[in-house]
Design an enzyme around this catalytic site. Structure first.
Site, mmCIF file in Angstrom:
data_model
loop_
_atom_site.group_PDB
_atom_site.id
_atom_site.type_symbol
_atom_site.label_atom_id
_atom_site.label_comp_id
_atom_site.label_asym_id
_atom_site.label_seq_id
_atom_site.Cartn_x
_atom_site.Cartn_y
_atom_site.Cartn_z
ATOM 1 N N LYS A 151 63.255 10.408 56.992
ATOM 2 C CA LYS A 151 64.560 10.254 56.462
ATOM 3 C C LYS A 151 65.359 11.320 55.607
ATOM 4 O O LYS A 151 64.585 12.299 55.548
ATOM 5 C CB LYS A 151 64.448 9.067 55.374
ATOM 6 N N CYS A 152 66.520 11.621 55.479
ATOM 7 C CA CYS A 152 67.295 12.344 54.888
ATOM 8 C C CYS A 152 66.724 12.752 53.444
ATOM 9 O O CYS A 152 66.160 11.754 52.781
ATOM 10 C CB CYS A 152 68.625 12.022 54.620
ATOM 11 N N PRO A 153 66.317 13.996 53.176
ATOM 12 C CA PRO A 153 66.702 15.269 53.808
ATOM 13 C C PRO A 153 65.683 16.014 54.767
ATOM 14 O O PRO A 153 65.842 17.169 55.254
ATOM 15 C CB PRO A 153 67.051 16.244 52.630
#
Length: 81
Positions: free
Chosen positions: A19-21
């Site tokens: 998942k981000c980042p």
């Protein structure tokens, strides 16, 4: 005579499930260790990557050669500046 194709020299980076980042951070880290002109193919499942990866390429001066949606996420081909 041996002819190298782009596919022969592409470094694949499987970032599915992150998942981000993390997709941007791991792409940046991989590119930092490569010479100018190197090409990586990044696979992601994070929906934000479709915004984050192009922005990262633009900010860092890398060429986004390909961006496409896949069955499970996105694929990006990036050429290092």
């Amino acid at each position: 005579m041996v002819v190298a194709t782009l596919a022969d020299s592409v470094i694949k980076l499987d970032l599915r499930g992150l998942k981000c980042p993390l997709p941007v951070l791991k792409s940046r880290q991989k590119l930092a260790g490569l010479v100018s002109g190197s090409v990586i193919e990044v696979e992601t499942t994070d929906p934000m990557a479709s915004i984050d990866i192009p922005h990262f390429c633009s900010e860092d001066g890398h060429a986004l050669v390909l961006q496409e949606k896949t069955d499970v996420g996105h694929r990006f081909v990036i050429r290092k500046r």
